[in-house]
Design an enzyme around this catalytic site. Structure first.
Site, PDB file in Angstrom:
ATOM      1  N   CYS B 102     -14.798  21.202 -14.137  1.00  0.00           N
ATOM      2  CA  CYS B 102     -15.823  20.195 -14.453  1.00  0.00           C
ATOM      3  C   CYS B 102     -16.353  19.492 -13.211  1.00  0.00           C
ATOM      4  CB  CYS B 102     -15.257  19.135 -15.393  1.00  0.00           C
ATOM      5  SG  CYS B 102     -14.861  19.750 -17.041  1.00  0.00           S
ATOM      6  N   CYS B 137      -8.642  12.487 -18.237  1.00  0.00           N
ATOM      7  CA  CYS B 137      -9.121  13.868 -18.195  1.00  0.00           C
ATOM      8  C   CYS B 137      -8.063  14.830 -18.729  1.00  0.00           C
ATOM      9  CB  CYS B 137      -9.474  14.283 -16.762  1.00  0.00           C
ATOM     10  SG  CYS B 137     -11.187  13.941 -16.309  1.00  0.00           S
ATOM     11  N   CYS B 200       3.035 -12.848  -3.220  1.00  0.00           N
ATOM     12  CA  CYS B 200       2.417 -11.941  -2.254  1.00  0.00           C
ATOM     13  C   CYS B 200       1.928 -12.768  -1.076  1.00  0.00           C
ATOM     14  CB  CYS B 200       1.230 -11.211  -2.882  1.00  0.00           C
ATOM     15  SG  CYS B 200       1.556 -10.367  -4.440  1.00  0.00           S
ATOM     16  N   CYS B 203       4.175 -14.031   2.108  1.00  0.00           N
ATOM     17  CA  CYS B 203       4.339 -13.148   3.264  1.00  0.00           C
ATOM     18  C   CYS B 203       3.001 -12.680   3.836  1.00  0.00           C
ATOM     19  CB  CYS B 203       5.162 -11.915   2.880  1.00  0.00           C
ATOM     20  SG  CYS B 203       6.902 -12.282   2.577  1.00  0.00           S
ATOM     21  N   HIS B 204       2.094 -12.243   2.968  1.00  0.00           N
ATOM     22  CA  HIS B 204       0.924 -11.516   3.454  1.00  0.00           C
ATOM     23  C   HIS B 204      -0.319 -12.367   3.692  1.00  0.00           C
ATOM     24  CE1 HIS B 204       3.199  -7.859   3.108  1.00  0.00           C
ATOM     25  NE2 HIS B 204       3.520  -8.179   1.868  1.00  0.00           N
ATOM     26  N   ARG B 241       4.561   0.369  -4.534  1.00  0.00           N
ATOM     27  CA  ARG B 241       4.741  -0.562  -3.415  1.00  0.00           C
ATOM     28  C   ARG B 241       4.814  -2.002  -3.925  1.00  0.00           C
ATOM     29  NH1 ARG B 241       6.953  -2.379  -0.512  1.00  0.00           N
ATOM     30  NH2 ARG B 241       6.748  -2.903   1.694  1.00  0.00           N
ATOM     31  N   CYS B 245       7.997  -4.646  -3.491  1.00  0.00           N
ATOM     32  CA  CYS B 245       7.857  -6.000  -2.945  1.00  0.00           C
ATOM     33  C   CYS B 245       8.429  -7.036  -3.915  1.00  0.00           C
ATOM     34  CB  CYS B 245       6.384  -6.324  -2.691  1.00  0.00           C
ATOM     35  SG  CYS B 245       5.853  -6.022  -1.004  1.00  0.00           S
TER      36      CYS B 245
END
Lengths: 155, 284
Positions: B102, B137, B200, B203-204, B241, B245
């Site tokens: 397709c 799909c 999150c 730390c980031h 990931r 964390c």
């Protein structure tokens, strides 16, 4: 025989640990400081240094640096602890270790002797939900040992 | 005199690594000598000043790790993408169809896909990730079983699809029907989970550039996913990931493919708006 000795030793340890220990929920704050020892047993600074630098215990070294501690790659997320014994007295150090948020609002530093108020607490580092073995990050005597160690850090 | 010179050299040598580790570098990312990738861009308005500059995690890795991503023959993640291409061409399921039947050549049909996902899907009436579309799909048109989220084959195909968007800027829609998902993702991003009470952002956002022991904290951007990590020597999906964390905050995690991680993926992608797609990237 050996099993019996070990069991007995374990029972004695457990007994000693609970007899005069302040439970995490019973810690009394005076402002941000905790005046009373959590165990009534004087802290051991040498043991405290182990708690500081061991990944399996406090792992403080992941975020802090102390010049007199010879270990590679100390972190720098938190401040250097050189001279920390000049900046804070024993009760203040104990308060910061038990629950740093009482001293530094919003700090990223974890609370090492607290067991409630968490969002989705887990079972250690397994990613699973906490169960009835959930306890504080450090034991009461480990906090006292750390307080003893940190208060030796004078400039 | 000699002693003094040595001392100076020693002092400089000791100071330099500390400096270079504590700050992201200024290298330029060009893959195969031809694909230029934007790795430092101005923050999008919706970041509201949370970051002064948006930076790819590539800048936070050492030169050797950076170099692996600059040549497809050195990038172990491209082996996964190659396998993804073999899967793309293989017929599977009760309808006897392959992806290629397709969608033809993914270099054309999949160009830009990785950069615009997750995306709100009108027909499904929900936010969908690339892997969700792949499984749609498989189950609805190929008569094949859905892949487990972030499982090997799914990641290999996603890596192949991502590779055809390399260098294109992250450009996810966060308004209209995507808005509630984005808001939910944002709330998760700033929630301090687990016994360590870390979000999150702890730390980031607050500490990127700093070191947790030997780990150099990046901004946690996801323009490089799927990511080949030297640490576990395989391609990693972004939800896996996220899970790692949150697990490391001593929390009860969410699962890959969960509504929480789908929303978080959109929000974190939006923090990297304008960064060039790198997947499959190479990181620690």
């Amino acid at each position: 025989m050996r099993f019996t000795t070990l069991t007995l030793a374990a029972a004695l340890c457990a007994g000693a640990a609970t007899a005069s220990e302040v439970a995490p929920g019973d810690v009394v704050f005076n402002g941000s400081a905790v005046e009373a020892s959590l165990t009534g047993v004087a802290g051991n600074a040498d043991e405290g240094m182990k708690v500081y630098s061991s990944k399996k215990m406090g792992n403080c070294i992941a975020c802090h640096q102390i010049s007199s501690v010879d270990a590679p790659f100390p972190g720098n997320v938190g401040p250097s602890l050189d001279g920390v014994g000049d900046r804070w007295n024993v009760a203040e150090l104990r308060g910061i270790l038990v629950n740093s948020k009482m001293t530094f609002e919003g700090t990223v530093m974890p609370a090492y002797y607290r067991v409630d108020g968490f969002i989705r607490p887990g079972n250690r580092y397994t990613g699973k939900a906490a169960d009835d073995t959930f306890g504080p990050l450090l034991e009461a005597q480990q906090i006292e040992d750390l307080v003893a160690f940190l208060s030796t850090l004078k400039e | 005199m000699k002693f003094k010179t040595m001392s100076v050299i020693a002092a400089v040598a000791m100071a330099l690594p500390t400096f270079s580790m504590a700050d992201p570098d200024d290298d330029k990312l060009v893959i195969n000598g031809e694909i230029e990738v934007a790795t430092k861009v101005a923050p999008a308005a919706h970041l509201d000043g949370a970051l002064s500059e948006v930076m790819s995690g590539w800048h936070f890795r050492n030169d050797d790790t950076q170099a692996m991503e600059m040549d497809d023959f050195d990038n172990p993640g491209m082996l996964g993408a190659e396998n993804g291409m073999a899967i793309w061409e293989a017929a599977e399921g009760s309808e006897g169809k392959s992806c290629a039947d397709c969608h033809g050549d993914p270099a054309e049909s999949m160009k830009g896909v990785r950069a615009s996902y997750p995306k709100f899907d009108e027909k499904a009436g929900t936010l969908m990730t690339v892997q969700m579309k792949m499984n749609e799909c498989r189950t609805e048109r190929m008569g094949a079983e859905a892949w487990k989220y972030d499982a090997g084959k799914a990641i290999d195909v996603e890596a192949m699809i991502a590779s055809h968007s390399r260098g294109m800027p992250v450009n996810v829609a966060i308004d209209g029907p995507a808005a509630p998902f984005w808001e939910k993702g944002k709330e998760i991003y700033y929630t301090r989970y687990g016994q360590l009470e870390l979000s999150c952002a702890s730390c980031h956002e607050e500490n990127y550039g700093n070191m947790i022991r030997a780990d150099h904290l990046s901004q946690g951007q996801i323009n490089g996913f799927p990511t080949y990590r030297l640490k576990n020597a395989k391609l990693n999906g972004v939800h896996s990931r996220f899970k790692g964390c949150i697990r490391d905050t001593r929390a009860h995690t969410f699962s890959p493919g969960s509504d929480e991680f789908i929303a978080l993926e959109l929000y974190v992608a939006s923090r990297g708006m304008g960064l060039g797609i790198e997947g499959p990237s190479v990181r620690n």
